[in-house]
Design a protein around this motif. Structure first.
Motif, mmCIF file in Angstrom:
data_model
loop_
_atom_site.group_PDB
_atom_site.id
_atom_site.type_symbol
_atom_site.label_atom_id
_atom_site.label_comp_id
_atom_site.label_asym_id
_atom_site.label_seq_id
_atom_site.Cartn_x
_atom_site.Cartn_y
_atom_site.Cartn_z
ATOM 1 N N UNK A 1 95.296 42.151 211.264
ATOM 2 C CA UNK A 1 96.171 42.425 212.399
ATOM 3 C C UNK A 1 97.040 43.632 212.078
ATOM 4 N N UNK A 2 97.566 43.648 210.825
ATOM 5 C CA UNK A 2 98.297 44.819 210.337
ATOM 6 C C UNK A 2 97.885 45.089 208.892
ATOM 7 N N UNK A 3 97.869 46.359 208.532
ATOM 8 C CA UNK A 3 97.385 46.790 207.221
ATOM 9 C C UNK A 3 98.451 47.634 206.540
ATOM 10 N N UNK A 4 98.656 47.375 205.250
ATOM 11 C CA UNK A 4 99.552 48.210 204.443
ATOM 12 C C UNK A 4 98.752 48.887 203.339
ATOM 13 N N UNK A 5 98.882 50.201 203.253
ATOM 14 C CA UNK A 5 98.312 50.968 202.144
ATOM 15 C C UNK A 5 99.410 51.180 201.109
ATOM 16 N N UNK A 6 99.208 50.600 199.935
ATOM 17 C CA UNK A 6 100.158 50.749 198.823
ATOM 18 C C UNK A 6 99.347 51.021 197.560
ATOM 19 N N UNK A 7 98.523 52.056 197.636
ATOM 20 C CA UNK A 7 97.525 52.338 196.602
ATOM 21 C C UNK A 7 98.094 53.080 195.403
ATOM 22 N N UNK A 8 99.355 53.499 195.472
ATOM 23 C CA UNK A 8 100.023 54.066 194.308
ATOM 24 C C UNK A 8 99.465 55.400 193.867
ATOM 25 N N UNK A 9 99.577 55.664 192.574
ATOM 26 C CA UNK A 9 99.139 56.936 192.009
ATOM 27 C C UNK A 9 98.333 56.674 190.747
ATOM 28 N N UNK A 10 97.495 57.632 190.407
ATOM 29 C CA UNK A 10 96.666 57.542 189.200
ATOM 30 C C UNK A 10 97.057 58.665 188.249
ATOM 31 N N UNK A 11 96.834 58.485 186.953
ATOM 32 C CA UNK A 11 97.185 59.543 186.002
ATOM 33 C C UNK A 11 96.428 60.839 186.293
ATOM 34 N N UNK A 12 97.135 61.937 186.163
ATOM 35 C CA UNK A 12 96.479 63.240 186.291
ATOM 36 C C UNK A 12 95.562 63.439 185.081
ATOM 37 N N UNK A 13 94.336 63.833 185.322
ATOM 38 C CA UNK A 13 93.327 63.888 184.267
ATOM 39 C C UNK A 13 93.059 65.312 183.790
ATOM 40 N N UNK A 14 92.610 65.381 182.548
ATOM 41 C CA UNK A 14 92.177 66.618 181.921
ATOM 42 C C UNK A 14 90.717 66.402 181.529
ATOM 43 N N UNK A 15 89.984 67.477 181.339
ATOM 44 C CA UNK A 15 88.576 67.362 180.980
ATOM 45 C C UNK A 15 88.460 66.974 179.510
ATOM 46 N N UNK A 16 88.490 65.663 179.243
ATOM 47 C CA UNK A 16 88.459 65.166 177.871
ATOM 48 C C UNK A 16 87.176 64.384 177.613
ATOM 49 N N UNK A 17 86.759 64.300 176.348
ATOM 50 C CA UNK A 17 85.578 63.497 176.013
ATOM 51 C C UNK A 17 85.843 62.011 176.258
ATOM 52 N N UNK A 18 84.764 61.256 176.346
ATOM 53 C CA UNK A 18 84.862 59.814 176.514
ATOM 54 C C UNK A 18 85.041 59.194 175.135
ATOM 55 N N UNK A 19 86.274 58.884 174.783
ATOM 56 C CA UNK A 19 86.599 58.338 173.472
ATOM 57 C C UNK A 19 87.744 57.349 173.650
ATOM 58 N N UNK A 20 87.599 56.140 173.102
ATOM 59 C CA UNK A 20 88.611 55.102 173.318
ATOM 60 C C UNK A 20 89.962 55.458 172.715
ATOM 61 N N UNK A 21 90.006 56.464 171.852
ATOM 62 C CA UNK A 21 91.266 56.881 171.237
ATOM 63 C C UNK A 21 92.038 57.865 172.102
ATOM 64 N N UNK A 22 91.456 58.285 173.222
ATOM 65 C CA UNK A 22 92.122 59.183 174.172
ATOM 66 C C UNK A 22 92.555 58.341 175.365
ATOM 67 N N UNK A 23 93.846 58.303 175.632
ATOM 68 C CA UNK A 23 94.391 57.344 176.597
ATOM 69 C C UNK A 23 95.204 58.056 177.675
ATOM 70 N N UNK A 24 94.920 57.697 178.915
ATOM 71 C CA UNK A 24 95.770 58.046 180.058
ATOM 72 C C UNK A 24 96.552 56.785 180.400
ATOM 73 N N UNK A 25 97.866 56.872 180.368
ATOM 74 C CA UNK A 25 98.684 55.656 180.365
ATOM 75 C C UNK A 25 99.216 55.340 181.755
ATOM 76 N N UNK A 26 98.825 54.148 182.277
ATOM 77 C CA UNK A 26 99.327 53.761 183.595
ATOM 78 C C UNK A 26 99.420 52.249 183.792
ATOM 79 N N UNK A 27 98.434 51.517 183.251
ATOM 80 C CA UNK A 27 98.285 50.104 183.603
ATOM 81 C C UNK A 27 98.561 49.180 182.428
ATOM 82 N N UNK A 28 98.534 47.873 182.728
ATOM 83 C CA UNK A 28 98.679 46.881 181.673
ATOM 84 C C UNK A 28 97.537 46.978 180.670
ATOM 85 N N UNK A 29 96.324 47.250 181.150
ATOM 86 C CA UNK A 29 95.196 47.433 180.233
ATOM 87 C C UNK A 29 95.431 48.627 179.306
ATOM 88 N N UNK A 30 96.027 49.689 179.836
ATOM 89 C CA UNK A 30 96.335 50.850 178.994
ATOM 90 C C UNK A 30 97.328 50.466 177.900
#
Length: 402
Positions: free
Chosen positions: A104-133
């Motif tokens: 009936x009514x919709x709210x968009x509260x999708x927030x923001x995501x970390x700004x990314x850089x062209x980095x390799x896929x490595x678990x030691x490189x972290x973009x910090x935003x969430x509880x998982x991070x």
């Protein structure tokens, strides 16, 4: 199999503070309304500032202590549920599983995501935003871990302080001359330089990242100058509002966000926006978009009340705050050093009130180690906007250190 219903009175897309506040407001206004929050992460709404503040700086702080208990209100919370499209014409959304859900009514509260850089896929490189991070970064950091933080702003400065407090060997790499120089004049950035370095944090100004190389250790490669080795790299490069759903649905966009009116309604019927993505009209500063917790809380609540039938205008100038080791501040409005800055310090030199002016109008107030003065700061901004407070009378309006 999904336990989502075919339709709800209120659908909220996004799982942050704005979503929580909206759901609570809806339930208060209309306890019998059906409400669902659709979040693409695996954690319920939590107090996000604690991820870079309390969990690192306060003894006994836990991740569990940050959860807001949203489901206690009786709303349905669907985690790990990605919304792929909204259809304002038929009052429905589509999930990644292909389900159509009416509203009936919709709210968009999708927030923001970390700004990314062209980095390799490595678990030691972290973009910090969430509880998982947070969980991941904590698992990688122990006494003596070499952590390189890239960025010179809000999140980078907080994380550097937190990581150092946790015992890591921290270095911060940023393009400017000093940390947080876009917000603070030399009087404060010079003090912060001394504080951070006294806590063992290496500050590396004039650093522009070109690439990150992986191997036994991570290597930051700058555009010029010496390379930096680290065990862990955290990139704090700011955030980007997640307006993809709104754009795809044809909602009006302005200043990088979803344009809303005084009750946070978008250009589509029965669709509202709150939090980081909303471009709203600030009563003191005009049209703007704000990525801070106070705006998420207040705008989420306001949108929820209006959605539930109690039309409520969003007339608010948000504050923001931070703790940096033993110093702290609260601020309202535009704390930017590209404005004229008037500084008022106490005799001890450890507390101040900073006024940020453009064309002789106070556009922002920063309260450095000065507390319980945010309402007064807003009053000063309002009086200055109306031409009722000359700049010569700013000294004495708020007592530094109060």
């Amino acid at each position: 199999m999904s336990d989502l219903k075919q339709s709800y009175d209120h659908v909220i897309v996004g799982g942050g503070v704005a979503a929580d506040k909206a759901a609570r407001a809806i339930r208060e206004e209309d306890p019998d309304a059906s409400v669902v929050i659709l979040s693409d992460v695996g954690d319920g709404p939590l107090y996000r500032p604690g991820l870079s503040k309390d969990l690192w700086l306060k003894d006994g702080a836990t991740l569990e202590g940050l959860y807001l208990g949203t489901t206690d209100t009786g709303v349905q919370l669907a985690l790990n549920t990605t919304v792929t499209a909204i259809h304002p014409g038929r009052h429905a959304i589509t999930t990644a599983d292909g389900e159509d859900i009416g509203y009936r009514r919709l709210l968009l509260a999708t927030g923001a995501a970390p700004r990314r850089f062209d980095t390799p896929d490595d678990e030691r490189i972290i973009y910090y935003r969430s509880a998982d991070d947070y969980r991941h970064l904590r698992s990688l950091v122990s006494e003596g871990t070499r952590v390189a933080v890239v960025g010179g702003g809000y999140i980078a400065s907080e994380l550097a302080a937190g990581l150092a407090t946790a015992g890591a060997r921290v270095s911060v790499h940023f393009p400017g001359r000093r940390l947080l120089e876009h917000m603070f004049p030399d009087s404060i950035t010079g003090h912060l330089t001394e504080v951070y370095e006294s806590r063992g944090v290496e500050l590396d100004g004039g650093f522009r990242l070109a690439s990150v190389r992986t191997g036994e250790r991570l290597v930051l490669v700058p555009e010029s100058g010496e390379q930096v080795e680290a065990d862990v790299v955290v990139l704090g490069l700011g955030a980007v509002p997640d307006i993809r759903l709104a754009e795809a649905a044809g909602l009006e966009i302005a200043d990088g966000g979803v344009l809303v009116d005084t009750v946070l309604a978008t250009s589509a019927p029965d669709v509202y926006a709150a939090g980081d993505i909303a471009t709203f009209t600030d009563p003191l500063l005009g049209r703007r978009r704000v990525e801070h917790i106070a705006n998420a809380e207040r705008s989420g609540e306001t949108a929820g009340r209006t959605m539930a039938g109690t039309c409520t205008e969003y007339r608010y100038t948000p504050l923001f705050y931070s703790d940096l080791f033993d110093d702290g501040y609260e601020a309202v409005g535009e704390a930017r050093t590209d404005h004229e800055v008037v500084e008022v310090w106490n005799d001890a030199g450890d507390a101040a009130v900073l006024y940020y002016l453009r064309d002789d109008v106070v556009r922002g107030v920063l309260l450095w180690n000065t507390w319980d003065s945010v309402p007064k700061a807003r009053e000063i901004m309002a009086a200055s906007r109306e031409g009722m407070l000359p700049t010569t009378e700013l000294t004495g309006q708020i007592t530094p250190g109060g």
